[in-house]
Scaffold this motif. Structure first.
Motif, PDB file in Angstrom:
ATOM      1  N   ARG A  55       0.817  -1.221   0.000  1.00 57.41           N
ATOM      2  CA  ARG A  55       0.000   0.000   0.000  1.00 57.41           C
ATOM      3  C   ARG A  55       0.849   1.268   0.000  1.00 57.41           C
ATOM      4  O   ARG A  55       0.318   2.362  -0.178  1.00 57.41           O
ATOM      5  N   GLY A  56       2.153   1.122   0.241  1.00 51.74           N
ATOM      6  CA  GLY A  56       3.014   2.294   0.323  1.00 51.74           C
ATOM      7  C   GLY A  56       2.800   3.092   1.588  1.00 51.74           C
ATOM      8  O   GLY A  56       2.977   4.311   1.612  1.00 51.74           O
ATOM      9  N   ALA A  57       2.412   2.400   2.661  1.00 49.92           N
ATOM     10  CA  ALA A  57       2.150   3.066   3.935  1.00 49.92           C
ATOM     11  C   ALA A  57       2.771   2.256   5.068  1.00 49.92           C
ATOM     12  O   ALA A  57       3.185   1.111   4.872  1.00 49.92           O
ATOM     13  N   ALA A  58       2.840   2.856   6.240  1.00 50.39           N
ATOM     14  CA  ALA A  58       3.341   2.143   7.406  1.00 50.39           C
ATOM     15  C   ALA A  58       2.318   1.107   7.862  1.00 50.39           C
ATOM     16  O   ALA A  58       1.119   1.234   7.585  1.00 50.39           O
ATOM     17  N   PRO A  59       2.750   0.063   8.545  1.00 51.94           N
ATOM     18  CA  PRO A  59       1.807  -0.940   9.033  1.00 51.94           C
ATOM     19  C   PRO A  59       0.780  -0.330   9.978  1.00 51.94           C
ATOM     20  O   PRO A  59       1.043   0.660  10.661  1.00 51.94           O
ATOM     21  N   SER A  60      -0.373  -0.932  10.025  1.00 52.58           N
ATOM     22  CA  SER A  60      -1.437  -0.469  10.903  1.00 52.58           C
ATOM     23  C   SER A  60      -1.022  -0.591  12.371  1.00 52.58           C
ATOM     24  O   SER A  60      -0.363  -1.560  12.770  1.00 52.58           O
ATOM     25  N   LEU A  61      -1.426   0.387  13.159  1.00 53.29           N
ATOM     26  CA  LEU A  61      -1.149   0.329  14.602  1.00 53.29           C
ATOM     27  C   LEU A  61      -1.899  -0.816  15.276  1.00 53.29           C
ATOM     28  O   LEU A  61      -1.593  -1.167  16.419  1.00 53.29           O
ATOM     29  N   LEU A  62      -2.860  -1.398  14.567  1.00 57.25           N
ATOM     30  CA  LEU A  62      -3.576  -2.557  15.106  1.00 57.25           C
ATOM     31  C   LEU A  62      -2.661  -3.768  15.256  1.00 57.25           C
ATOM     32  O   LEU A  62      -3.016  -4.738  15.944  1.00 57.25           O
ATOM     33  N   LEU A  63      -1.499  -3.730  14.604  1.00 58.84           N
ATOM     34  CA  LEU A  63      -0.533  -4.817  14.773  1.00 58.84           C
ATOM     35  C   LEU A  63       0.166  -4.763  16.128  1.00 58.84           C
ATOM     36  O   LEU A  63       0.698  -5.776  16.591  1.00 58.84           O
ATOM     37  N   LEU A  64       0.190  -3.598  16.762  1.00 61.50           N
ATOM     38  CA  LEU A  64       0.918  -3.457  18.030  1.00 61.50           C
ATOM     39  C   LEU A  64       0.353  -4.354  19.144  1.00 61.50           C
ATOM     40  O   LEU A  64       1.136  -4.954  19.895  1.00 61.50           O
ATOM     41  N   PRO A  65      -0.983  -4.466  19.295  1.00 66.76           N
ATOM     42  CA  PRO A  65      -1.488  -5.431  20.293  1.00 66.76           C
ATOM     43  C   PRO A  65      -1.035  -6.861  20.009  1.00 66.76           C
ATOM     44  O   PRO A  65      -0.834  -7.646  20.951  1.00 66.76           O
ATOM     45  N   LEU A  66      -0.884  -7.206  18.721  1.00 69.30           N
ATOM     46  CA  LEU A  66      -0.374  -8.538  18.385  1.00 69.30           C
ATOM     47  C   LEU A  66       1.033  -8.723  18.926  1.00 69.30           C
ATOM     48  O   LEU A  66       1.377  -9.785  19.463  1.00 69.30           O
ATOM     49  N   MET A  67       1.875  -7.694  18.789  1.00 70.14           N
ATOM     50  CA  MET A  67       3.240  -7.779  19.307  1.00 70.14           C
ATOM     51  C   MET A  67       3.235  -7.914  20.829  1.00 70.14           C
ATOM     52  O   MET A  67       4.041  -8.656  21.398  1.00 70.14           O
ATOM     53  N   LEU A  68       2.342  -7.212  21.491  1.00 69.41           N
ATOM     54  CA  LEU A  68       2.246  -7.324  22.946  1.00 69.41           C
ATOM     55  C   LEU A  68       1.922  -8.760  23.369  1.00 69.41           C
ATOM     56  O   LEU A  68       2.543  -9.305  24.290  1.00 69.41           O
ATOM     57  N   ILE A  69       0.958  -9.367  22.691  1.00 69.80           N
ATOM     58  CA  ILE A  69       0.599 -10.759  23.014  1.00 69.80           C
ATOM     59  C   ILE A  69       1.735 -11.695  22.664  1.00 69.80           C
ATOM     60  O   ILE A  69       2.085 -12.599  23.448  1.00 69.80           O
ATOM     61  N   TRP A  70       2.330 -11.490  21.486  1.00 67.05           N
ATOM     62  CA  TRP A  70       3.426 -12.353  21.018  1.00 67.05           C
ATOM     63  C   TRP A  70       4.584 -12.323  22.016  1.00 67.05           C
ATOM     64  O   TRP A  70       5.143 -13.376  22.364  1.00 67.05           O
ATOM     65  N   ALA A  71       4.958 -11.153  22.494  1.00 64.01           N
ATOM     66  CA  ALA A  71       6.100 -11.022  23.396  1.00 64.01           C
ATOM     67  C   ALA A  71       5.874 -11.752  24.717  1.00 64.01           C
ATOM     68  O   ALA A  71       6.840 -12.167  25.377  1.00 64.01           O
ATOM     69  N   ASN A  72       4.616 -11.935  25.090  1.00 68.57           N
ATOM     70  CA  ASN A  72       4.316 -12.636  26.340  1.00 68.57           C
ATOM     71  C   ASN A  72       4.026 -14.119  26.138  1.00 68.57           C
ATOM     72  O   ASN A  72       3.967 -14.879  27.109  1.00 68.57           O
ATOM     73  N   LEU A  73       3.842 -14.519  24.882  1.00 66.60           N
ATOM     74  CA  LEU A  73       3.595 -15.931  24.574  1.00 66.60           C
ATOM     75  C   LEU A  73       4.881 -16.708  24.306  1.00 66.60           C
ATOM     76  O   LEU A  73       5.010 -17.867  24.709  1.00 66.60           O
ATOM     77  N   HIS A  74       5.835 -16.059  23.591  1.00 67.86           N
ATOM     78  CA  HIS A  74       7.016 -16.801  23.137  1.00 67.86           C
ATOM     79  C   HIS A  74       8.100 -15.823  22.706  1.00 67.86           C
ATOM     80  O   HIS A  74       7.812 -14.734  22.188  1.00 67.86           O
ATOM     81  N   SER A  75       9.353 -16.217  22.895  1.00 63.33           N
ATOM     82  CA  SER A  75      10.471 -15.304  22.606  1.00 63.33           C
ATOM     83  C   SER A  75      10.725 -15.103  21.117  1.00 63.33           C
ATOM     84  O   SER A  75      11.548 -14.267  20.741  1.00 63.33           O
ATOM     85  N   SER A  76      10.018 -15.808  20.250  1.00 61.52           N
ATOM     86  CA  SER A  76      10.197 -15.615  18.812  1.00 61.52           C
ATOM     87  C   SER A  76       9.702 -14.248  18.353  1.00 61.52           C
ATOM     88  O   SER A  76       9.877 -13.888  17.184  1.00 61.52           O
ATOM     89  N   PHE A  77       9.118 -13.452  19.266  1.00 63.89           N
ATOM     90  CA  PHE A  77       8.691 -12.099  18.903  1.00 63.89           C
ATOM     91  C   PHE A  77       9.865 -11.269  18.401  1.00 63.89           C
ATOM     92  O   PHE A  77       9.676 -10.313  17.641  1.00 63.89           O
ATOM     93  N   VAL A  78      11.080 -11.631  18.820  1.00 61.26           N
ATOM     94  CA  VAL A  78      12.265 -10.892  18.378  1.00 61.26           C
ATOM     95  C   VAL A  78      12.397 -10.974  16.859  1.00 61.26           C
ATOM     96  O   VAL A  78      12.798 -10.004  16.205  1.00 61.26           O
ATOM     97  N   PHE A  79      12.058 -12.129  16.283  1.00 60.09           N
ATOM     98  CA  PHE A  79      12.082 -12.246  14.824  1.00 60.09           C
ATOM     99  C   PHE A  79      11.052 -11.314  14.195  1.00 60.09           C
ATOM    100  O   PHE A  79      11.308 -10.711  13.150  1.00 60.09           O
ATOM    101  N   GLY A  80       9.881 -11.193  14.808  1.00 59.59           N
ATOM    102  CA  GLY A  80       8.863 -10.289  14.288  1.00 59.59           C
ATOM    103  C   GLY A  80       9.350  -8.853  14.236  1.00 59.59           C
ATOM    104  O   GLY A  80       9.087  -8.130  13.269  1.00 59.59           O
ATOM    105  N   LEU A  81      10.074  -8.448  15.282  1.00 55.81           N
ATOM    106  CA  LEU A  81      10.659  -7.104  15.281  1.00 55.81           C
ATOM    107  C   LEU A  81      11.695  -6.962  14.173  1.00 55.81           C
ATOM    108  O   LEU A  81      11.722  -5.958  13.454  1.00 55.81           O
ATOM    109  N   ALA A  82      12.544  -7.992  14.046  1.00 55.96           N
ATOM    110  CA  ALA A  82      13.604  -7.929  13.038  1.00 55.96           C
ATOM    111  C   ALA A  82      13.039  -7.897  11.628  1.00 55.96           C
ATOM    112  O   ALA A  82      13.612  -7.260  10.735  1.00 55.96           O
TER     113      ALA A  82
END
Length: 482
Positions: A167-194
């Motif tokens: 779309r040529g835009a930044a990702p939706s801020l709605l993805l941020l709650p997903l990162m919050l859940i991911w970081a508390n579920l499993h350490s693979s969230f680091v790959f998501g950040l990368a």
């Protein structure tokens, strides 16, 4: 006229596949987890449930080991705490049926989402073929452990980044709650950040105008995602944890951390062969950031077999648009709302049926390679309270049964030196084994029936067999005479 008929037929088929394929593959994933006993064939499942129970009982996340006697009180980064609480709640609700239903629903959601997003860039049946290859890469890791609970988030996060770039835009801020859940579920969230970095770079390179705006918006998103990922009981330690574990020299001695084995034809090899054939025959071209990401995924999968899942899922989404362009683009068929509703009702009915069949046959654990049930039942209660030497795969079951193990699947907590001493003792090495026995005051042992250590223990004068079956052998050490 003939060409028009073919196009109409193809569009009708594509529209049908757009609705039905995600539902069908989701149902298949749900059914596999519900009825495949191999899904529970991992000892770590036991201690994850025990850890969740501990947190529910104590109302806090542990930062020191409460389970073993060899590392009691040692610092422990419980990076999967939320997954473990969910597992404990599922087990309380429905025992092992509850566990497989939790993971079945998670797998179904992940498979359905992956098929749906692949369809955004690929026509059928190409989307289905890519999905099958990706799902095959997931299959070796399809176990009742936290990494499966984050699989739908991996799909949503990765697809969200790629769609934002398109779309040529930044990702939706709605993805941020997903990162919050991911970081508390499993350490693979680091790959998501990368993963945000190369996609942001690709978006920046692809933009011809207003690059400053693109750079700023993606930068803000990356910073926000990193900040959200710190909102865990472990804080910044959670960010460092995956890198600390990966540097352990003896980690490769554990099956899932060993290199991918190509002696037999496996899912990753099939996916690589398919990718090479398509790349050379169709002239697939990837932007440099996306190509580098694919290379990193391949490196991780070859280095540690557990990362095949990540390479399969993220790799499929990464290649979807280039493949769609090479095969003539995507014709988005419009399925009617009525047809979508009908298939949704059919899918729900199938879920109810599968769940009823599972509940009609309560899942009961029996002896297997990670569950020495009969062997442990033959150990007297007074012996169970004494220090034990156990096979690595039995550690989780011991914790589950409120017995403090010598070692279990939390190898990051025990440390590399301890693990190295343990491995040397199992080679077998009598001197190393007896050194550990004296150091920790070990009174009994429960070892796998196929352990190479059995003959050595049989030869030791103070040790005698108490029980043996096809899964485990129990030894008791006679108390030294005064």
């Amino acid at each position: 006229m003939k060409n028009t008929f073919i196009i109409e037929k193809r569009t009708t088929y594509d529209s049908w596949g757009r609705v039905t394929v995600p539902i069908v593959v989701a149902l298949i994933g749900y059914g596999i987890v519900l009825f495949a006993r191999q899904f529970l064939n991992d000892g770590d499942t036991y201690w994850h449930i025990a850890a969740g129970n501990w947190m529910l009982q104590n109302g806090s996340v542990p930062h020191a080991d409460p389970f073993s006697y060899t590392a009691a009180g040692a610092p422990w980064v419980a990076h999967e705490w939320l997954s473990e609480v969910l597992m404990a709640l599922a087990y309380k609700a429905g025992a092992w049926n509850g566990i497989v239903m939790l993971y079945g629903a998670t797998t179904a959601l992940a498979f359905g989402l992956l098929a749906h997003f692949l369809r955004r860039w690929l026509n059928q049946p190409a989307a289905l073929v890519v999905f099958v290859l990706a799902a095959a890469c997931v299959s070796p890791s399809l176990l009742a452990r936290p990494h499966i609970l984050v699989l739908p988030i991996v799909v949503l996060w990765s697809a969200g980044l790629f769609l934002a770039k398109d779309r040529g835009a930044a990702p939706s801020l709605l993805l941020l709650p997903l990162m919050l859940i991911w970081a508390n579920l499993h350490s693979s969230f680091v790959f998501g950040l990368a993963l945000t970095l190369p996609i942001a770079l690709e978006a920046l390179v692809a933009t011809k105008v207003d690059r400053a705006r693109i750079a700023r918006s993606w930068g803000v998103f990356c910073a926000a995602a990193t900040g959200v990922s710190l909102l865990t009981p472990n804080g910044w330690h959670g960010l460092l944890f995956p890198f600390q574990v990966s540097r352990m020299p003896h980690l490769s001695l554990i099956g899932e951390w060993s290199s991918t084995n190509f002696q037999t034809l496996g899912p990753l090899e099939l996916a690589l062969i398919a990718a090479l054939c398509i790349a050379f025959s169709r002239g697939i071209r990837l932007p440099i950031p996306r190509l580098l990401t694919l290379i990193v995924l391949l490196h991780l999968a070859l280095q540690h077999s557990r990362h095949q899942m990540l390479a399969g899922v993220v790799g499929a989404l990464l290649l979807a648009r280039p493949l769609g362009e090479a095969f003539g683009g995507n014709e988005q068929g419009n399925a009617s709302r009525l047809a979508s509703l009908r298939w949704a009702v059919v899918g729900l009915a199938c879920v109810v049926l599968l769940t009823a069949l599972r509940l009609a046959q309560p899942l009961v654990r029996t002896d297997d390679r990670v569950s020495p049930i009969a062997a442990l039942n033959h150990v007297p209660a007074e012996i169970l309270r004494e220090p034990v030497f156990n096979s690595y795969d039995f550690g989780g079951y011991l914790i589950f049964k409120n017995i403090k193990p010598f070692i279990d699947g939390r190898i990051d907590m025990y440390g590399d030196d301890f693990f190295a001493d343990y491995i040397v003792a199992l080679t077998p090495n009598r001197v190393a084994f007896e050194r550990l026995v004296e150091k920790y005051g070990i009174r009994w042992a429960i070892l796998s029936a196929n352990s190479t250590t059995l003959d050595m223990v049989d030869s030791l004068p103070q040790w005698r067999r108490l029980y043996a079956d096809g899964v485990a052998v129990v030894y008791v050490r006679d108390a030294p005479r005064s």
